[in-house]
Structure formats: C-alpha cells, structure tokens
Design a protein around this motif. Structure first.
Motif, PDB file in Angstrom:
ATOM      1  N   THR A   1     -99.641-111.780 -66.285  1.00  0.00           N
ATOM      2  CA  THR A   1     -99.756-112.849 -67.287  1.00  0.00           C
ATOM      3  C   THR A   1     -98.381-113.488 -67.445  1.00  0.00           C
ATOM      4  OG1 THR A   1    -101.503-111.663 -68.480  1.00  0.00           O
ATOM      5  CG2 THR A   1    -100.377-113.431 -69.665  1.00  0.00           C
ATOM      6  N   ILE A   2     -98.322-114.742 -67.157  1.00  0.00           N
ATOM      7  CA  ILE A   2     -97.072-115.493 -67.277  1.00  0.00           C
ATOM      8  C   ILE A   2     -97.247-116.556 -68.372  1.00  0.00           C
ATOM      9  CG2 ILE A   2     -95.489-117.089 -66.132  1.00  0.00           C
ATOM     10  CD1 ILE A   2     -96.053-115.659 -63.524  1.00  0.00           C
ATOM     11  N   GLN A   3     -96.250-116.656 -69.196  1.00  0.00           N
ATOM     12  CA  GLN A   3     -96.288-117.638 -70.289  1.00  0.00           C
ATOM     13  C   GLN A   3     -95.071-118.554 -70.194  1.00  0.00           C
ATOM     14  OE1 GLN A   3     -95.763-116.806 -74.791  1.00  0.00           O
ATOM     15  NE2 GLN A   3     -97.969-116.598 -74.453  1.00  0.00           N
ATOM     16  N   SER A   4     -95.291-119.832 -70.506  1.00  0.00           N
ATOM     17  CA  SER A   4     -94.203-120.806 -70.440  1.00  0.00           C
ATOM     18  C   SER A   4     -94.461-121.928 -71.442  1.00  0.00           C
ATOM     19  CB  SER A   4     -94.060-121.387 -69.031  1.00  0.00           C
ATOM     20  OG  SER A   4     -93.014-122.343 -69.002  1.00  0.00           O
ATOM     21  N   SER A   5     -93.406-122.572 -71.891  1.00  0.00           N
ATOM     22  CA  SER A   5     -93.518-123.731 -72.777  1.00  0.00           C
ATOM     23  C   SER A   5     -93.495-125.007 -71.950  1.00  0.00           C
ATOM     24  CB  SER A   5     -92.365-123.758 -73.792  1.00  0.00           C
ATOM     25  OG  SER A   5     -92.435-122.644 -74.649  1.00  0.00           O
ATOM     26  N   MET A   6     -94.253-125.982 -72.412  1.00  0.00           N
ATOM     27  CA  MET A   6     -94.255-127.271 -71.735  1.00  0.00           C
ATOM     28  C   MET A   6     -92.913-127.966 -71.937  1.00  0.00           C
ATOM     29  SD  MET A   6     -97.319-127.549 -70.403  1.00  0.00           S
ATOM     30  CE  MET A   6     -97.552-129.299 -70.141  1.00  0.00           C
ATOM     31  N   SER A   7     -92.487-128.706 -70.937  1.00  0.00           N
ATOM     32  CA  SER A   7     -91.223-129.431 -71.034  1.00  0.00           C
ATOM     33  C   SER A   7     -91.328-130.549 -72.069  1.00  0.00           C
ATOM     34  CB  SER A   7     -90.854-130.020 -69.671  1.00  0.00           C
ATOM     35  OG  SER A   7     -89.717-130.847 -69.790  1.00  0.00           O
ATOM     36  N   ASP A   8     -90.244-130.749 -72.850  1.00  0.00           N
ATOM     37  CA  ASP A   8     -90.209-131.822 -73.835  1.00  0.00           C
ATOM     38  C   ASP A   8     -89.504-133.067 -73.300  1.00  0.00           C
ATOM     39  OD1 ASP A   8     -87.717-130.735 -73.690  1.00  0.00           O
ATOM     40  OD2 ASP A   8     -87.518-130.278 -75.821  1.00  0.00           O
ATOM     41  N   VAL A   9     -89.281-133.110 -71.983  1.00  0.00           N
ATOM     42  CA  VAL A   9     -88.705-134.310 -71.366  1.00  0.00           C
ATOM     43  C   VAL A   9     -89.728-135.441 -71.448  1.00  0.00           C
ATOM     44  CG1 VAL A   9     -87.793-135.302 -69.234  1.00  0.00           C
ATOM     45  CG2 VAL A   9     -87.293-132.930 -69.815  1.00  0.00           C
TER      46      VAL A   9
END
Length: 258
Positions: A218-226
């Motif tokens: 399970t990999i978790q990441s935040s979406m880029s705010d660019v």
C-alpha cells in the motif's frame, strides 16, 4: 511864570488820522517758495482720487475672484462626483477580479484523472501490479480552516514480485509531477500467497502445489499543488487536450499568467 501851550485839537476824534488801507482787504498772501503749498494741495486732491481708483480696481478684482471661486466650486463638485463614480468602478472591478481569480485558482487546481491514471500506467514496472487506486479527500490541519492541499491524495494498493520491486515503484512515483515526492511513502508491504489466475485451480493429481509468494503493498501520496497551468507539457503528453486548450485560452486573455 511858565506858560503851557497845549493843543487840544489833536486830541479830538475828528482830528485823528485814519490808518491807511492797502489792497482794499486786509489779507496777506504768503510770499516766497510756494512749492510745499502746491504739494499739499496736490496731495489733498490726488489722494482721494487715488483711493477711489484703488477701491474701484479692488472691487473689480474681488468680483473676478468670486466668479472664479464659484466656477472652481462647481468644477470641484463635478470632480467629486466623477471621483465617486471612478471609485465605484474600481471597487466593482476589484470585486470582479477577486471573483475571477478565485474561479481561476479553483480551475488551476484541477487534476484530470485521465492524466493521472495514464501517468501511473506509464510508471508501473512490469513486476508490479496495481489492484486499486483510491482518492484521499483533503484534510485541514486545523479545524475550521481550509486544507493546505485541496487536491487531497492517492492510496495505491497492489502486488509486487518482491520488496525491491515495491521500493523501485515508490522511487518512480516520486518522480511524477502529479504527486508530491516528499509525501509519497509505503504504508504496508507484506508477503502473501499469489492469487490464482481466474479459471485455474489445483491439478487433479492429488498433489497440492503451493503458490509462490508475492508482496502486497500500500503506497500513499499527496497530489501535487503545482498549478495546472505549469503542467501543460505533462498534460499534453498524457492526452489531456481539453484542459490544456482551456488553460491556453485563459493565458491569451491574461486571466492566467504564462
């Protein structure tokens, strides 16, 4: 004996000598240098005339200044009205700009799922399989305040041939411009039996074959705010033509900076 010879006729009133008159009237005019007299007379006559001329001139100037003051007062009222109108226009313009900027900021934060999924397909190694992709809603760090990252995040679950393959997949995901590399991490990675392919089962030989083990991750990441306007080239590569076209249209009219 002495004799007195007195002439009493001289003492009579009729015999008295009358004083002589000169010039008929007993007025004597000054003689000598008459310049001070003329100067005094000139001042006496000229000063009232000069004062009258000055008063007339000052009255004219006062009237002219009063007329100019009235004209300037009218122009000042007119300018005040125009300034009020300009201020109202500026306030309306700023309000429209604020609303437009708010809409643009929301539009610029759009992350098309088609581009994200295509990016994940392109980055998934051959030894890694993705089972599910779940979007994580944004969470505010402080209750009552907007979230720091309104785009939220992603949670990816799947199977990999080994732990090294999971680590490699994480490193590849950290290079994606749609994700935040600093907030991409492995939540879980455990060995499990590889699932059987649908339609297959144990052979009828009576021998139980144990399936090979794989890593369930399970990999978790935040979406880029660019902003999306800074990801145009990447969006084009992933085939997001509609969003790119709209962004470029807004850049032409100056709503979004190039």
């Amino acid at each position: 004996m002495y004799s007195l010879d007195v002439n009493f006729l001289k003492d009579r009133p009729g015999y008295q000598k009358k004083p002589e008159r000169k010039g008929g009237i007993g007025l004597k005019f000054p003689t000598g240098n008459l310049t001070p007299v003329y100067v005094g007379v000139g001042l006496g006559v000229g000063l009232p005339v000069l004062l009258g001329v000055c008063c007339w001139f000052l009255q004219g100037k006062i009237g002219e200044l009063e007329a100019n003051a009235a004209k300037l007062d009218q122009e000042s009222k007119k300018l005040d009205t125009e300034i009020g109108n300009i201020s109202k226009i500026k306030a309306d313009t700023n309000a429209i700009k604020t609303q437009t900027q708010a809409l643009v900021s929301v539009f610029d934060q759009i992350r098309p799922w088609s581009a994200i999924l295509q990016d994940l397909r392109d980055r998934t190694p051959a030894a890694v399989q993705i089972e599910t992709i779940k979007q994580i809603p944004p969470v505010a760090a402080v209750v009552g305040q907007p979230p720091s990252n309104p785009a939220g995040g992603l949670e990816i679950t799947g199977l990999a041939r080994s732990f090294n393959d999971v680590n490699d997949f994480l490193l590849i995901l950290q290079q994606s411009q749609f994700l935040k590399s600093t907030e991409s991490r492995i939540l879980t990675a455990t060995l499990v039996d590889a699932p059987l392919t649908p339609g297959t089962g144990q052979p009828n030989t009576g021998v139980i074959i144990k399936p090979p083990q794989v890593v369930k991750y399970t990999i978790q990441s935040s979406m880029s705010d660019v902003p999306a306007s800074e990801l145009i080239r990447e969006l084009e590569k992933k085939g997001t033509v509609g969003l790119v076209t709209r962004i470029r249209s807004m850049q032409k009219i100056g709503v979004i900076p190039k």
